[in-house]
Structure formats: C-alpha cells, structure tokens
Design a protein around this motif. Structure first.
Motif, PDB file in Angstrom:
ATOM      1  N   ALA A 132       0.828  -1.200   0.000  1.00  0.00           N
ATOM      2  CA  ALA A 132       0.000   0.000   0.000  1.00  0.00           C
ATOM      3  C   ALA A 132       0.868   1.258   0.000  1.00  0.00           C
ATOM      4  O   ALA A 132       1.938   1.297   0.611  1.00  0.00           O
ATOM      5  CB  ALA A 132      -0.918  -0.004   1.213  1.00  0.00           C
ATOM      6  N   LYS A 133       0.384   2.282  -0.687  1.00  0.00           N
ATOM      7  CA  LYS A 133       1.064   3.572  -0.757  1.00  0.00           C
ATOM      8  C   LYS A 133       0.038   4.681  -0.550  1.00  0.00           C
ATOM      9  O   LYS A 133      -1.145   4.503  -0.814  1.00  0.00           O
ATOM     10  CB  LYS A 133       1.736   3.766  -2.125  1.00  0.00           C
ATOM     11  N   GLY A 163      -4.400  10.561  -0.115  1.00  0.00           N
ATOM     12  CA  GLY A 163      -5.382   9.503   0.048  1.00  0.00           C
ATOM     13  C   GLY A 163      -4.790   8.157   0.375  1.00  0.00           C
ATOM     14  O   GLY A 163      -3.670   7.827  -0.023  1.00  0.00           O
ATOM     15  N   ALA A 164      -5.570   7.392   1.123  1.00  0.00           N
ATOM     16  CA  ALA A 164      -5.234   6.008   1.429  1.00  0.00           C
ATOM     17  C   ALA A 164      -6.179   5.104   0.643  1.00  0.00           C
ATOM     18  O   ALA A 164      -7.312   5.487   0.340  1.00  0.00           O
ATOM     19  CB  ALA A 164      -5.380   5.745   2.926  1.00  0.00           C
ATOM     20  N   SER A 165      -5.713   3.927   0.301  1.00  0.00           N
ATOM     21  CA  SER A 165      -6.553   2.985  -0.446  1.00  0.00           C
ATOM     22  C   SER A 165      -7.455   2.235   0.528  1.00  0.00           C
ATOM     23  O   SER A 165      -7.207   1.084   0.874  1.00  0.00           O
ATOM     24  CB  SER A 165      -5.682   2.008  -1.240  1.00  0.00           C
ATOM     25  N   GLY A 166      -8.482   2.912   0.995  1.00  0.00           N
ATOM     26  CA  GLY A 166      -9.376   2.348   2.008  1.00  0.00           C
ATOM     27  C   GLY A 166      -9.068   2.937   3.373  1.00  0.00           C
ATOM     28  O   GLY A 166      -8.020   3.544   3.583  1.00  0.00           O
ATOM     29  N   ASP A 219       5.429   6.383   3.746  1.00  0.00           N
ATOM     30  CA  ASP A 219       5.150   7.605   2.985  1.00  0.00           C
ATOM     31  C   ASP A 219       4.918   8.806   3.898  1.00  0.00           C
ATOM     32  O   ASP A 219       5.134   9.958   3.488  1.00  0.00           O
ATOM     33  CB  ASP A 219       3.916   7.412   2.096  1.00  0.00           C
ATOM     34  N   PHE A 220       4.469   8.566   5.121  1.00  0.00           N
ATOM     35  CA  PHE A 220       4.233   9.677   6.041  1.00  0.00           C
ATOM     36  C   PHE A 220       5.530  10.411   6.381  1.00  0.00           C
ATOM     37  O   PHE A 220       5.494  11.577   6.787  1.00  0.00           O
ATOM     38  CB  PHE A 220       3.558   9.183   7.318  1.00  0.00           C
TER      39      PHE A 220
END
Length: 202
Positions: A81-82, A121-124, A137-138
């Motif tokens: 996830a990214k 955005g997050a994927s979910g 990524d944060f």
C-alpha cells in the motif's frame, strides 16, 4: 467523470482505460482480470512512480475473504500500500503551514485537489497503515504543527471499522505533532474553518 473529475484532471494524472491484456501486464498477473482503468501514482518530477498504480475493474472480482464486498480495485502483484499524493500536494509536503486533507481513495483526493484543496489519500480506511504501522510515505510529509483534516465516508456512523480506522489514524497523527480535525461530511459547517484557511470560496 461520475466522481466529478474534469478531463484535464484525468489526463494530467495519467488515468486511462486498459484492455484486459494491458491490465494483465501492468498488474504482473499470469491470468487476465478484465478491463478497467489505471491510476498511476505521481512523483515530484512531474512523472509517475514506476510500477506503482491502482487498477479500477470494470467488473469487480470476488472477495478473497468470505462475507466481504467484491474487489473493485487491485494493485500489481507484490506492491504494498502507498499514499496517493497528487502533483499539487507533492509541492507543499514540507510546508506545515498548509493544511492537508486525508481521505479514502484516489478519486476523492483528485476531486478535492481539483477544487483547490491539498489532499492525500489512502486505499481504504486502513490503507494508511501496514502491519499495524503507519506507511513510510508519512515520512515525506512535515506533520508537526500541521492542521490535518481526516475526511472519511459518512458510513462511519454505522460502521465501527471505519470509525476505528479514523480514530487510530488521528491518534497516530497527534503523536507526530499534528493538529487533527475530524470532518463529519453530514455537517457542512465543520468545513468552514478549512475553507477560510485555504482561501476557497466553494
């Protein structure tokens, strides 16, 4: 377009339709999953991160977990996830004086960006974390002393999992020094403060 995105926004961020065979190659799969459109992830140089995409299926696939909703989106095999960060937001990641919105999904992020806000955005709702830890990524974002608005879907009122994900994200951001504000999409006046800070007259 059903998400309110303009042609210019779609083209600028590289979103395009793929045939089933094209999708199989990009997703690094041995078998075809069908047609759909690809959403590449931008980089600061004006291009896109190689191999980092999300794919929106025209026909959802069955869930891998019994009882869960069919899968509308899939990533390439082996891709973790990214955070999705559009071009304008990439330019202000180091500027803690600029508020950020965190929401679910690439299309919501692009809609917010198109309307003059800075969003990621997050994927979910749990896509901001992996193995119970925030995504690396944060580390690209200057979080301390920054106002960050968490804007998840309105179903958090009836879905405990969404509410839990929101609260865990808020706790993580506060721990990193952010000034976190939770936005309830059912109450418009909670957005007023953000509109004023961003100079947006929407």
């Amino acid at each position: 377009k059903k998400s309110g995105l303009y042609d210019e926004t779609i083209r600028k961020h590289g979103i395009r339709s793929l045939t089933a065979s094209e999708a199989r190659v990009i997703l690094k799969r041995k078998t075809e999953v069908g047609t759909g459109y690809v959403i590449p992830y931008p980089n600061k140089g004006g291009g896109f991160i190689e191999g980092v995409v999300n794919f929106r299926l025209d026909k959802p696939l069955p869930s891998l977990d019994k009882g869960k909703k069919p899968r509308k989106y899939i990533r390439p095999v082996g891709l973790s996830a990214k955070l999705y960060i559009p071009f304008p937001t990439l330019e202000i990641l180091d500027d803690a004086s600029t508020p950020l919105i965190i929401t679910e999904g690439e299309k919501k992020v692009l809609k917010a960006t198109q309307e003059g806000f800075y969003a990621i955005g997050a994927s979910g709702v749990w896509g901001w974390s992996s193995n119970h830890r925030p995504l690396s990524d944060f580390e690209r974002i200057k979080i301390e002393n920054r106002i960050i608005y968490i804007v998840f879907d309105g179903d958090k009122a009836t879905n405990p999992n969404v509410l839990l994900a929101q609260n865990k994200l808020a706790k993580m951001l506060v721990k990193k020094g952010a000034q976190v504000k939770i936005v309830d999409l059912s109450i418009r006046d909670k957005l007023d403060d953000y509109f004023v800070r961003c100079g947006n007259n929407a």
